[in-house]
Design a protein around this motif. Structure first.
Motif, PDB file in Angstrom:
ATOM      1  N   ALA A   1       0.828  -1.205   0.000  1.00 43.75           N
ATOM      2  CA  ALA A   1       0.000   0.000   0.000  1.00 43.75           C
ATOM      3  C   ALA A   1       0.862   1.253   0.000  1.00 43.75           C
ATOM      4  CB  ALA A   1      -0.934  -0.006   1.205  1.00 43.75           C
ATOM      5  N   ALA A   2       1.951   1.234   0.776  1.00 43.50           N
ATOM      6  CA  ALA A   2       2.852   2.388   0.819  1.00 43.50           C
ATOM      7  C   ALA A   2       3.547   2.593  -0.522  1.00 43.50           C
ATOM      8  CB  ALA A   2       3.874   2.205   1.935  1.00 43.50           C
ATOM      9  N   LEU A   3       3.900   1.508  -1.182  1.00 41.76           N
ATOM     10  CA  LEU A   3       4.515   1.613  -2.510  1.00 41.76           C
ATOM     11  C   LEU A   3       3.550   2.251  -3.504  1.00 41.76           C
ATOM     12  CD1 LEU A   3       6.400  -1.774  -3.090  1.00 41.76           C
ATOM     13  CD2 LEU A   3       7.417   0.497  -2.989  1.00 41.76           C
ATOM     14  N   ARG A   4       2.322   1.745  -3.521  1.00 39.53           N
ATOM     15  CA  ARG A   4       1.324   2.305  -4.438  1.00 39.53           C
ATOM     16  C   ARG A   4       1.116   3.800  -4.173  1.00 39.53           C
ATOM     17  NH1 ARG A   4      -1.456  -1.120  -7.559  1.00 39.53           N
ATOM     18  NH2 ARG A   4      -1.406  -3.358  -7.072  1.00 39.53           N
ATOM     19  N   ALA A   5       1.059   4.160  -2.904  1.00 40.26           N
ATOM     20  CA  ALA A   5       0.858   5.557  -2.551  1.00 40.26           C
ATOM     21  C   ALA A   5       2.040   6.418  -2.983  1.00 40.26           C
ATOM     22  CB  ALA A   5       0.630   5.682  -1.044  1.00 40.26           C
ATOM     23  N   ARG A   6       3.248   5.891  -2.829  1.00 43.41           N
ATOM     24  CA  ARG A   6       4.443   6.649  -3.224  1.00 43.41           C
ATOM     25  C   ARG A   6       4.468   6.872  -4.734  1.00 43.41           C
ATOM     26  NH1 ARG A   6       9.958   7.257  -1.761  1.00 43.41           N
ATOM     27  NH2 ARG A   6      10.678   8.987  -3.060  1.00 43.41           N
ATOM     28  N   PHE A   7       4.152   5.841  -5.494  1.00 42.94           N
ATOM     29  CA  PHE A   7       4.122   5.985  -6.952  1.00 42.94           C
ATOM     30  C   PHE A   7       3.026   6.971  -7.364  1.00 42.94           C
ATOM     31  CE2 PHE A   7       6.902   2.374  -7.048  1.00 42.94           C
ATOM     32  CZ  PHE A   7       7.536   2.435  -8.279  1.00 42.94           C
ATOM     33  N   ALA A   8       1.853   6.863  -6.759  1.00 38.69           N
ATOM     34  CA  ALA A   8       0.749   7.750  -7.109  1.00 38.69           C
ATOM     35  C   ALA A   8       1.083   9.201  -6.808  1.00 38.69           C
ATOM     36  CB  ALA A   8      -0.516   7.331  -6.363  1.00 38.69           C
ATOM     37  N   ALA A   9       1.845   9.427  -5.731  1.00 43.83           N
ATOM     38  CA  ALA A   9       2.171  10.791  -5.328  1.00 43.83           C
ATOM     39  C   ALA A   9       3.316  11.383  -6.136  1.00 43.83           C
ATOM     40  CB  ALA A   9       2.519  10.823  -3.842  1.00 43.83           C
ATOM     41  N   ASP A  10       4.377  10.588  -6.363  1.00 47.24           N
ATOM     42  CA  ASP A  10       5.597  11.135  -6.963  1.00 47.24           C
ATOM     43  C   ASP A  10       5.758  10.822  -8.451  1.00 47.24           C
ATOM     44  OD1 ASP A  10       6.101  12.010  -4.452  1.00 47.24           O
ATOM     45  OD2 ASP A  10       7.827  10.726  -4.057  1.00 47.24           O
ATOM     46  N   TRP A  11       5.168   9.738  -8.896  1.00 47.71           N
ATOM     47  CA  TRP A  11       5.280   9.363 -10.313  1.00 47.71           C
ATOM     48  C   TRP A  11       3.901   8.915 -10.820  1.00 47.71           C
ATOM     49  CZ3 TRP A  11       8.729   7.246  -6.611  1.00 47.71           C
ATOM     50  CH2 TRP A  11       9.998   7.861  -6.592  1.00 47.71           C
ATOM     51  N   PRO A  12       2.951   9.815 -10.873  1.00 47.48           N
ATOM     52  CA  PRO A  12       1.564   9.433 -11.179  1.00 47.48           C
ATOM     53  C   PRO A  12       1.366   8.890 -12.588  1.00 47.48           C
ATOM     54  CG  PRO A  12       1.806  11.827 -11.136  1.00 47.48           C
ATOM     55  CD  PRO A  12       3.072  11.259 -10.591  1.00 47.48           C
ATOM     56  N   ARG A  13       2.263   9.201 -13.514  1.00 44.21           N
ATOM     57  CA  ARG A  13       2.101   8.689 -14.883  1.00 44.21           C
ATOM     58  C   ARG A  13       2.823   7.365 -15.103  1.00 44.21           C
ATOM     59  NH1 ARG A  13       2.980  14.077 -15.679  1.00 44.21           N
ATOM     60  NH2 ARG A  13       5.070  13.781 -16.554  1.00 44.21           N
ATOM     61  N   VAL A  14       3.478   6.862 -14.071  1.00 47.71           N
ATOM     62  CA  VAL A  14       4.043   5.513 -14.118  1.00 47.71           C
ATOM     63  C   VAL A  14       2.950   4.526 -13.730  1.00 47.71           C
ATOM     64  CG1 VAL A  14       5.661   3.904 -13.030  1.00 47.71           C
ATOM     65  CG2 VAL A  14       6.425   6.202 -13.651  1.00 47.71           C
TER      66      VAL A  14
END
Length: 283
Positions: free
Chosen positions: A142-155
């Motif tokens: 969940a933390a990984l998904r949140a980090r990607f959504a916050a910092d690299w949303p187009r990945v």
């Protein structure tokens, strides 16, 4: 002028041939800076090369597990060379950087996975690529998904696989996981299983994942998830990041740094370390 510009150029279809390297206890360590490493990983992620690219951090832990003298001392046969992938071996750690400079006269930077991952994911965002992760604990997904959504949303976060050691050692289970990754369309796979498991897993199953770039980046999964904090820059610049990590995780890392590390350091210092300027595609 970059390090790659100093040689004649790469062989057609290869991303690493033509990069100068220094042999350290049987492992070619590529003389490359962060900009060039980032460009090679970016190209591999878009599947422009004929083979997937595996990126490996060469440090004392790597020398302990894969160094020719260390394997001989433990009466262990080296793994067969994997020709299904290309291997980019980057400097990770002050002892490796110092030895490379002694042999080559070229001051190459330390390029640990934690140094490279941010720029690599920035490029993946610009390219609109997908990233998968294998390794770490299920409770960080969940933390990984949140980090990607916050910092690299187009990945596109393609998935987080957390198999047990038994599953990783099972050809049937490992093949199934690799097939799931291919079906998920993973372009970049972060392989965070720890040495030597992550390099061995990439060698056996990397091509089957369908990923263009497979990054053997160990603790990066925990850095991205915020589970483990990176050392302050002044500690890292002083070559003491290992001490920071040992302080944070003494039970897990004491053997690596205090028992296995010193013989590996001696192996590095004793290594002849020949400089190779001709194209090199070996692991």
């Amino acid at each position: 002028m970059t390090l790659i510009d100093r040689v004649s150029g790469s062989v057609s279809g290869s991303l690493v041939a033509g990069i100068p390297s220094v042999d350290i206890d049987g492992t070619p360590v590529h003389l490359i800076d962060g900009e060039d490493a980032r460009g090679i990983i970016s190209d591999a992620s878009e599947h422009v090369s004929t083979k997937p690219l595996a990126v490996v951090s060469i440090n004392l832990d790597h020398v302990h597990h894969f160094g020719a003298s260390q394997l001989t001392a433990r009466h262990v046969e080296p793994d067969p060379v994997c020709d299904d992938l290309e291997w980019l071996n980057v400097i990770d750690g002050a002892p490796i950087a110092a030895h490379v400079r002694r042999v080559s006269g070229i001051p190459c930077p330390k390029l640990s996975g934690s140094d490279l991952i941010g720029p690599v994911l920035d490029d993946a965002q610009e390219q609109g690529l997908s990233v998968g992760v294998i390794g770490g604990m299920p409770d960080v997904t969940a933390a990984l998904r949140a980090r990607f959504a916050a910092d690299w949303p187009r990945v596109r976060f393609a998935g987080h696989w957390t198999p047990s050691r038994e599953a990783l050692a099972s050809p049937a289970d490992a093949s199934r996981i690799a097939a799931e990754m291919k079906a998920a369309g993973v372009d970049i796979l972060l392989v965070c299983l720890g040495k030597p498991r992550q390099e061995k897993w990439i060698a056996q199953y990397g091509q089957a994942t369908g990923a263009g770039a497979l990054l053997a980046f160990g603790a990066v999964v925990d850095f991205l998830a915020g589970r483990v904090s990176r050392a302050p820059s002044w500690i890292s610049d002083a070559g003491m990041e290992w001490a920071w990590r040992l302080m944070l995780e003494p039970k897990r890392l004491a053997r690596r740094y205090l028992i296995e590390g010193p013989p590996a350091y001696l192996a590095v210092r004793r290594s002849i370390g020949s400089l190779t300027l001709h194209p090199d595609e070996s692991r």
